[in-house]
Write an enzyme that holds these catalytic residues in place. Structure first.
Site, short mmCIF file in Angstrom:
data_model
loop_
_atom_site.label_atom_id
_atom_site.label_comp_id
_atom_site.label_asym_id
_atom_site.label_seq_id
_atom_site.Cartn_x
_atom_site.Cartn_y
_atom_site.Cartn_z
N ALA A 36 57.71 82.14 35.95
CA ALA A 36 58.64 82.83 35.06
C ALA A 36 58.35 82.38 33.64
CB ALA A 36 60.07 82.50 35.45
N LYS A 37 58.95 83.11 32.69
CA LYS A 37 58.64 82.81 31.29
C LYS A 37 59.14 81.42 30.88
CE LYS A 37 57.87 87.42 29.70
NZ LYS A 37 58.53 88.37 30.61
N ARG A 38 60.07 80.88 31.65
CA ARG A 38 60.57 79.55 31.29
C ARG A 38 59.60 78.44 31.70
NH1 ARG A 38 63.31 81.61 35.45
NH2 ARG A 38 62.92 80.59 37.44
N ASP A 39 58.58 78.78 32.48
CA ASP A 39 57.65 77.75 32.95
C ASP A 39 56.63 77.41 31.86
OD1 ASP A 39 58.84 77.74 35.45
OD2 ASP A 39 57.55 79.35 36.18
#
Ligand code: GLU
Length: 304
Positions: free
Chosen positions: A244-247
């Site tokens: 995900a983009k938070r990774d």
């Protein structure tokens, strides 16, 4: 031979992660390996979630990866007038109706969840409202526009996933083409933009596979030809969790620093199945090696 036009269409609500980059790369390789054009579209309909800074960073990252596009990128946030014109066509055809339901009401009234576990089948509450009730509600409430879907199967052959069929009425229900907050929905924008840009092939993540019958139906209604589709596997971390983009640890900046661009390109090609080893690759080498036949079908666990 038909001229091929491919595209990559990120929604930059954060930095692109490796899965997004894999998708961009595969769309690019497919188009270029057929001598086709390649376009970029920034899907920033939701300006709040997709601020300009992330989009600009995405463009820089894609360029650094070695992608080149054949026209200036399209920004969906600048195309409301165009989407409005197509909504107008749907309204004139009587293909859409205003929907006053709140999310909570839909959750409560909805039928069995469809194949995706987060999405519900819209129960059709506002489809059959008496005309005077509808007119009164339109004066006093916010509303979305929903597209009436038929009770019939719509299928296609995906280049990676094979046959995929949905009965829109049973598996999805009437769907939103304009949200009650005024934003045009992804489903409408994607169909209009692909058609107006002359896109002939869509390469994107497998998580959007189930949206495709809706888009095919919408394209039919608007008289657009449908592109071919390839839904590529998603990348997961070592624990099998989808990226995900938070990774941030698998974000482009970190990996570029850690392994350099040629190695990163090779890793993406390897993860997708088109490059034989986790080793450096130039763009031309990947173009030469590219074939849909080799592309993995299921989620891919990253080796790093
Ligand atoms: N903007 C969508 C996403 O980033 C992709 C849309 C598409 O490729 O059709 O998930």
């Amino acid at each position: 031979m038909e001229h091929v036009t491919g595209r990559f269409a990120p929604s930059p609500s954060g930095p692109l992660h490796l899965g997004n980059l894999a998708c961009a790369l595969m769309a690019y390789l497919s188009a270029r390996s057929q001598g086709g054009r390649f376009l970029l579209r920034i899907e920033d309909l939701d300006r709040q979630r997709c601020p300009r800074t992330w989009s600009e960073m995405a463009l820089r990252d894609l360029e650094a990866l070695g992608l080149e596009w054949d026209a200036p990128p399209i920004w969906q946030s600048e195309r409301d007038e165009i989407y409005r014109g197509y909504l107008d066509i749907l309204q004139k055809k009587g293909a859409v109706y205003p929907c006053f339901c709140t999310r909570a009401e839909i959750m409560q009234a909805s039928l069995a969840p469809n194949r995706g576990d987060t999405q519900r089948v819209y129960p059709g509450t506002c489809r059959y409202l008496p005309e005077e009730v509808r007119a009164e509600k339109m004066r006093t409430q916010r509303y979305a526009w929903r597209l009436r879907v038929p009770d019939r199967e719509i299928g296609f052959t995906d280049r990676v996933q094979g046959e995929y069929v949905e009965n829109l009425s049973r598996d999805c229900g009437d769907f939103v083409v304009r949200r009650s907050d005024g934003l045009f929905a992804y489903q409408l924008a994607v169909v209009v933009d692909d058609a107006l840009s002359g896109v002939t092939e869509v390469v994107r993540g497998c998580d959007i596979l189930s949206a495709t019958p809706r888009q095919i139906y919408l394209a039919q209604l608007l008289g657009f030809p449908s592109p071919t589709y390839a839904h590529i596997p998603l990348l997961t971390d070592a624990n099998g969790r989808r990226l995900a983009k938070r990774d941030h640890d698998v974000g482009f900046a970190v990996l570029r620093e850690r392994m350099g661009i040629p190695r990163l390109r090779g890793l993406l090609g390897y993860a997708m199945g088109i490059w034989p080893r986790d080793a450096e690759a130039s763009m031309q080498e990947l173009i030469d090696a590219f074939s849909w036949e080799h592309v993995h079908r299921d989620d891919v666990r990253l080796p790093c």
